[in-house]
Design an enzyme around this catalytic site. Structure first.
Site, PDB file in Angstrom:
ATOM      1  N   ASP A 280       0.783  -1.244   0.000  1.00 60.38           N
ATOM      2  CA  ASP A 280       0.000   0.000   0.000  1.00 60.38           C
ATOM      3  C   ASP A 280       0.810   1.288   0.000  1.00 60.38           C
ATOM      4  OD1 ASP A 280       0.947  -0.423   2.562  1.00 60.38           O
ATOM      5  OD2 ASP A 280      -0.851   0.313   3.549  1.00 60.38           O
ATOM      6  N   GLU A 281       2.120   1.224  -0.167  1.00 58.97           N
ATOM      7  CA  GLU A 281       2.885   2.466  -0.235  1.00 58.97           C
ATOM      8  C   GLU A 281       4.152   2.282  -1.064  1.00 58.97           C
ATOM      9  OE1 GLU A 281       4.782   3.945   3.360  1.00 58.97           O
ATOM     10  OE2 GLU A 281       4.504   2.011   4.338  1.00 58.97           O
TER      11      GLU A 281
END
Length: 368
Positions: free
Chosen positions: A108-109
Site C-alpha cells: 500500500d505504499e
C-alpha cells in the site's frame, strides 16, 4: 559525483487504510462502519482498521480482544491478500506510467522519483495529483501523497493531509518545516525514542537541531548521526526500484499459550523448514539467526547469533535457534515464536557519504 544525485523530486504515495478500504469497497454494507481486518477470535491480531474504527483507538498490531473493548460495534473481516495484491498491482501500473524509479515499501505504499519522468512534467505536485486521481478512477480507492526533496520528508509529508490529500514541502520550506515539526512526526522516531528525547528537552525539530552531532551520538548511538542529518533536510537515500532483501523469516502464533520447551522446539522445527523453502526459492543465504519470542503478556524478546559462514539448511537454522532458546529462561508462557535470517549474501556494500557542506548546497537548489 553529479549534482543530479541530490536534485530529486520524490513522491511518497500511501493508500488510505488500504486493507480496510478494499473490504469496504467490495462490500457496500461495511461502508461508514468501524471494521478491523483480521483480529477475529480470541487470539487474533488486527492487520488494519478503517478510519471509523481508528476514532475509537483501534490500530493495527492490536489484539482483537482489546480492539473489541475499545469499539464494541467493531466488525471483524477476514484478510484477503489475493485481493489486496490485485489492487496493489493495478496501482503500481499507474506509477510506472510516470517513472521506472518506483520503490514499493509494501502493498500500500511506495516512493517514486519523478525528477525526470515519462510525462516530461516538471511539477512533482501535479504528478502526485494525477496519480491519486488515476488510482481513484481505476480502483475506487483513495490515496494520500507527500512530495519533497528526499524520501524522508516525502514520507512525513504524506501523513499531513490524510486521508485523501497531499502535501508538498518545497525546497525553501524544508528547514522551517522540520524546525517546527513535532518530534513524534519524524519518521524513524518511535514512542520509546520520543520519550527519551523528551528527557533531553527535545520536543520539536528545532530542539533536535540545537543538539550537536557529538551530543546526539553520545545519547542515541549510531541513530544520533541519522537524527542530526534528517533535521537539516539531508537524506540522500535513492529510490531503489529493486530493493535488496535485508532479512527472511517466518513466525507462528499459537492457539494456546505454550510453556514446554519441547513443544517450542517442535514448533521451531516447522518454522525452520518453512525458512529453508523460502531461502531456496529466493536463492539467498544468511549468517545471522534471530529468535523472536512473544510472551502471553505481549512483551517481545529477540535473541541473535551471527555465524562465520552463510547458511540456508533447516538443520543448522534449527540448531542455532535451539541454542538461542536455551540461552535464557522463559519469562512467561509463549504465544508466538519466529525465526529470521539476516546479514544475507545479497546486501550491498555501504557507499561512501559525500561531505555535509556539499549535500546542503546542492540539495536545495532546484524548483518544484
Amino acid at each position: 559525483m553529479s549534482k543530479h544525485f541530490f536534485e530529486r523530486k520524490i513522491i511518497h504515495v500511501d493508500m488510505d487504510a488500504f486493507y480496510a478500504s478494499v473490504e469496504q469497497l467490495d462490500n457496500p454494507d461495511l461502508r461508514g462502519k468501524p471494521i478491523a481486518v483480521g483480529g477475529g477470535g480470541k487470539r487474533g491480531v488486527v492487520s488494519a482498521a478503517s478510519y471509523e474504527a481508528r476514532v475509537f483507538g483501534v490500530r493495527s498490531a492490536m489484539s482483537g480482544a482489546q480492539a473489541q473493548r475499545l469499539c464494541p460495534e467493531l466488525i471483524f473481516v477476514k484478510t484477503n491478500f489475493a485481493r489486496y495484491k490485485e489492487c496493489s498491482q493495478q496501482i503500481r501500473e499507474i506509477f510506472y506510467e510516470y517513472t521506472d524509479k518506483v520503490e514499493p515499501l509494501s502493498l500500500d505504499e511506495a516512493y517514486l522519483d519523478v525528477t525526470e519522468n515519462k510525462k516530461g512534467n516538471p511539477s512533482a505536485t501535479l504528478i502526485a495529483k494525477e496519480i491519486r486521481e488515476k488510482i481513484k478512477a481505476k480502483t475506487g480507492l483513495n490515496a494520500s501523497a507527500g512530495i519533497s526533496i528526499n524520501k524522508f520528508i516525502a514520507k512525513v509529508a504524506s501523513d499531513i493531509n490524510k486521508p485523501n490529500g497531499q502535501k508538498t514541502i518545497n525546497p525553501e520550506e524544508v528547514i522551517p518545516f522540520l524546525e517546527t515539526l513535532d518530534i513524534r512526526m519524524f519518521y524513524g522516531i518511535g514512542k520509546v525514542t520520543a520519550e527519551k528525547m523528551y528527557l533531553h528537552g527535545i520536543f520539536t525539530g528545532n530542539d533536535l537541531k540545537s543538539k550537536s552531532l557529538e551530543y546526539l551520538e553520545e545519547h542515541f548511538g549510531k541513530s544520533g548521526t541519522y537524527y542530526y542529518h534528517i533535521v537539516r533536510g539531508i537524506h540522500n537515500s535513492e529510490v531503489k526500484p529493486h530493493r535488496t532483501r535485508k532479512s527472511l523469516g517466518a513466525e507462528r502464533t499459537f492457539s494456546e499459550n505454550i510453556t514446554s520447551e519441547l513443544f517450542m522446539m517442535e514448533r521451531l522445527q516447522h518454522i525452520a523448514e518453512e525458512i529453508e523453502r523460502r531461502l531456496e526459492k529466493s536463492n539467498v543465504a544468511g549468517k545471522t539467526v534471530t529468535l523472536k519470542i512473544k510472551y502471553s503478556d505481549f512483551t517481545l524478546q529477540t535473541r541473535s547469533k551471527t555465524l562465520p559462514y552463510y547458511l540456508r539448511k533447516k538443520e543448522v537454522i534449527l540448531e542455532t535457534a535451539k541454542e538461542l532458546l536455551y540461552q535464557d529462561d522463559m519469562k512467561n508462557s509463549v504465544r508466538l515464536l519466529g525465526i529470521s535470517l539476516s546479514n544475507l549474501n545479497t546486501e550491498d556494500h555501504p557507499k561512501a557519504k559525500p561531505s555535509l557542506k556539499k549535500e546542503i548546497a546542492v540539495q536545495l537548489k532546484f524548483e518544484f
